[in-house]
Enzyme design. Structure first.
Site, PDB file in Angstrom:
ATOM      1  N   SER A   1       0.835  -1.198   0.000  1.00 39.11           N
ATOM      2  CA  SER A   1       0.000   0.000   0.000  1.00 39.11           C
ATOM      3  C   SER A   1       0.875   1.256   0.000  1.00 39.11           C
ATOM      4  O   SER A   1       1.679   1.447  -0.900  1.00 39.11           O
ATOM      5  CB  SER A   1      -0.973  -0.037   1.180  1.00 39.11           C
ATOM      6  OG  SER A   1      -1.897   1.016   1.114  1.00 39.11           O
TER       7      SER A   1
ATOM      8  N   HIS B   1      -8.571   1.334  -0.783  1.00 38.71           N
ATOM      9  CA  HIS B   1      -8.380   0.422  -1.923  1.00 38.71           C
ATOM     10  C   HIS B   1      -9.701  -0.162  -2.424  1.00 38.71           C
ATOM     11  O   HIS B   1      -9.773  -1.322  -2.827  1.00 38.71           O
ATOM     12  CB  HIS B   1      -7.376  -0.674  -1.565  1.00 38.71           C
ATOM     13  CG  HIS B   1      -6.074  -0.138  -1.064  1.00 38.71           C
ATOM     14  ND1 HIS B   1      -5.243   0.620  -1.856  1.00 38.71           N
ATOM     15  CD2 HIS B   1      -5.489  -0.196   0.155  1.00 38.71           C
ATOM     16  CE1 HIS B   1      -4.191   0.990  -1.145  1.00 38.71           C
ATOM     17  NE2 HIS B   1      -4.323   0.511   0.077  1.00 38.71           N
TER      18      HIS B   1
END
Length: 323
Positions: free
Chosen positions: A103, A206
């Protein structure tokens, strides 16, 4: 063969940068990155409490800066066995054959790979973190880790609850994200032989809930001048190995509203014959996943300057050509 990996949001801990400030040049390096990222990294990395550094707009810049400091310290300056930090400026590629980050950790990895300068990585994470925090504040959303179960059944249960599989972390762990009601429904009706563990996060990262953040990043990205990576950079987008700076920017912009596939990144490590994985500060999350997924691969955490001697020995042991 060595892979250096960089952790994502949630790995930060109160005071975790304090030991690094004892190294020569550390405060100057942190001040430089603070200016670029428009955040007080020294305060947040040393005295801010857990609630303060849990804030997305604080946690993400803090993690990127911490990883850059730790990786920079791996290579001591000539004549300085203790290592000297260089205010976030890398003269050469890091001692690895592969780089990856989970991430927001992918921005750390991009700085280490030379795709972005440390200053541009901090500028980008500043925009990213604030945009994601704003998107998360628009409506109540959350995330939960689903541990165990059969992958097909886990994904079906996530979909049935109206959620998205936001993180594919390993064969045994998927993170679901979406509405608060959907997360509650999943917890009440977990997949067979699986546990649902709610996460203390600000929103459904996300997933399509982050579309507003993606748009802000897309508008900012043309201000950056990415370069081709000096070391192969493995993307969260299905484990794609990035060879072009423009492609990196495209993928990192999409990443905020698309799933993170860390399992695919680990599959690349296996395919390329990685023998050792070193995780930079604050380390432990990604080596923990690798311990279960990549049997036989040596692991090393770099959490404080006290770990530098062991980390440099680990790098020397696993330094080798890319398969």
């Amino acid at each position: 063969m060595l892979a250096i990996v960089c952790p994502g949001q949630g790995a930060q801990k109160p005071g975790f940068l304090a030991p690094w400030l004892e190294l020569p040049g550390a405060r100057e390096a942190l001040a430089s990155m603070s200016e670029a990222g428009e955040v007080d990294l020294e305060t947040h990395g040393t005295t801010s409490d857990a609630d303060t550094i849990r804030d997305t707009a604080v946690a993400q810049p803090l993690l990127v800066a911490a990883g850059i400091l730790a990786a920079d310290a791996l290579a001591p300056s000539a004549g300085d066995a203790a290592g000297s930090l260089s205010a976030g400026s890398f003269a050469s590629a890091p001692p690895a054959q592969l780089l990856a980050g989970h991430s927001v950790g992918e921005l750390t990895a991009a700085a280490l790979a030379g795709v972005l300068s440390p200053a541009d990585a901090m500028r980008l994470v500043s925009v990213r973190s604030r945009a994601m925090a704003a998107a998360a504040a628009e409506e109540p959303t959350s995330m939960a880790a689903v541990v165990g179960g059969v992958r097909e059944e886990v994904l079906a249960a996530i979909e049935a609850a109206g959620l998205t599989a936001a993180n594919i972390n390993s064969a045994a762990q998927v993170v679901a994200a979406g509405s608060v009601e959907g997360i509650a429904q999943l917890g009440e009706n977990p997949p067979a032989r699986a546990r649902v563990i709610p996460l203390q996060v600000a929103g459904a990262f996300h997933t399509p809930y982050m579309e507003g953040a993606r748009e802000q990043l897309a508008a900012f990205a043309p201000q950056l001048s990415p370069s081709a990576p000096l070391v192969p950079l493995v993307s969260n987008a299905g484990g794609e190995v990035i060879e072009d700076g423009a492609r990196y920017l495209d993928l990192i912009v999409r990443q905020v509203a698309s799933p993170v596939d860390w399992q695919a990144c680990m599959a690349v490590f296996a395919d390329r014959g990685v023998t050792g994985i070193l995780e930079v500060n604050p380390a432990g999350t990604l080596t923990g996943l690798a311990k279960r997924e990549l049997k036989g691969v040596a692991l090393q955490n770099l959490n404080s300057p006290e770990d530098l001697e062991a980390a440099r020995a680990f790098v020397a042991e696993h330094d080798g050509p890319v398969a």
